[in-house]
Design an enzyme around this catalytic site. Structure first.
Site, short mmCIF file in Angstrom:
data_model
loop_
_atom_site.label_atom_id
_atom_site.label_comp_id
_atom_site.label_asym_id
_atom_site.label_seq_id
_atom_site.Cartn_x
_atom_site.Cartn_y
_atom_site.Cartn_z
N ILE A 1 0.91 -1.16 0.00
CA ILE A 1 0.00 0.00 0.00
C ILE A 1 0.94 1.20 0.00
O ILE A 1 1.91 1.25 0.77
CB ILE A 1 -0.95 -0.02 1.22
CG1 ILE A 1 -1.82 1.24 1.28
CG2 ILE A 1 -0.24 -0.20 2.55
CD1 ILE A 1 -2.95 1.16 2.35
N SER A 2 0.69 2.17 -0.89
CA SER A 2 1.63 3.28 -1.05
C SER A 2 1.72 4.14 0.21
O SER A 2 0.81 4.15 1.05
CB SER A 2 1.21 4.17 -2.21
OG SER A 2 1.21 3.45 -3.42
#
Ligand code: SAH
Length: 223
Positions: free
Chosen positions: A72-73
């Site tokens: 997940i960024s």
């Protein structure tokens, strides 16, 4: 960690994003992000998008693993990439790399409709289910190869790519409307990559500009 602790951590995260926006203005030309983007960052519950063991760390400004070798960024990265698209409430956005669905949810708060493509079927299924549960009925998730884009839903006002190819896929540029914007990390895995901001001219040509140095997982070719 209870709800209040998460709320406090979320609030701190927003301040960190604002500070990082100021620190990176040399690269981005933007010392602050729009109120609409910051409101979306304040609203989307990131702790719903991380793996259960990571809930206490959900509001730390770092990428996290989500399984299948994917991430997940980082929240700042989600904010800056969303801001660079200059989205309007009616816009149709194509995202490549749904992953957890977190970036899709932020886009869904700022734009009109979001179409996101994810190559790992298990991640696509989980993101679809999570976004439905959280009420994001303006997001559609497709299991498939992002190099194809989503021709049935094209053209798009904006394209966001959250995995790095080595060059800009022509198919994605083709699916952008004239005047549309694309943000895309370009470069080989484990080497320095660059975030590009592209604008499609009325004549159909793509103007590209370099923005931040970044590190994304590779955009893979489906075998
Ligand atoms: N936007 C995500 C971050 C995802 S990381 C989030 O907010 O959680 C990048 C994602 O791109 C991974 O889930 C990876 O599986 C996906 N991906 C890599 N190559 C792809 C391709 N060719 N087509 C679609 N998705 C791809």
């Amino acid at each position: 960690m209870d709800e209040t602790d998460l709320d406090k951590a979320h609030q701190r995260l927003l301040e960190e994003i604002e500070a990082e926006a100021r620190d990176t203005r040399f690269w981005t030309d933007r010392a602050r992000f729009s109120d609409r983007v910051m409101a979306a960052m304040a609203k989307v519950p990131r702790h719903e998008f991380v793996v259960p063991d990571d809930v206490p760390y959900a509001y730390i400004n770092r990428p996290r693993c989500i399984g299948h070798g994917q991430t997940i960024s980082q929240p700042y990265m989600v904010a800056v990439m969303t801001d660079l698209l200059d989205l309007e409430p009616g816009h149709r956005v194509l995202e490549i790399g749904a992953g957890s669905g977190y970036q899709s949810a932020v886009l869904a708060e700022v734009a009109g409709r979001v179409f996101t493509v994810e190559v790992v079927a298990e991640l696509a299924d989980a993101a679809r289910e999570r976004l439905r549960r959280l009420g994001y009925d303006n997001v559609e998730v497709l299991t498939g190869d992002g190099y194809r884009g989503w021709p049935e839903k094209a053209p798009f006002d904006a394209v966001m790519v959250t995995a790095a190819p080595v060059e800009i896929p022509e198919t994605l540029a083709d699916q952008l409307k004239p005047g549309g914007r694309m943000v895309i990390p370009i470069g080989r895995a484990h080497e320095t990559q660059t975030l590009f901001v592209c604008v499609k001219g009325e004549d159909g040509t793509l103007k590209t500009a370099r923005s931040l140095p970044v590190a994304f997982v590779p955009m893979v070719h489906k075998s």
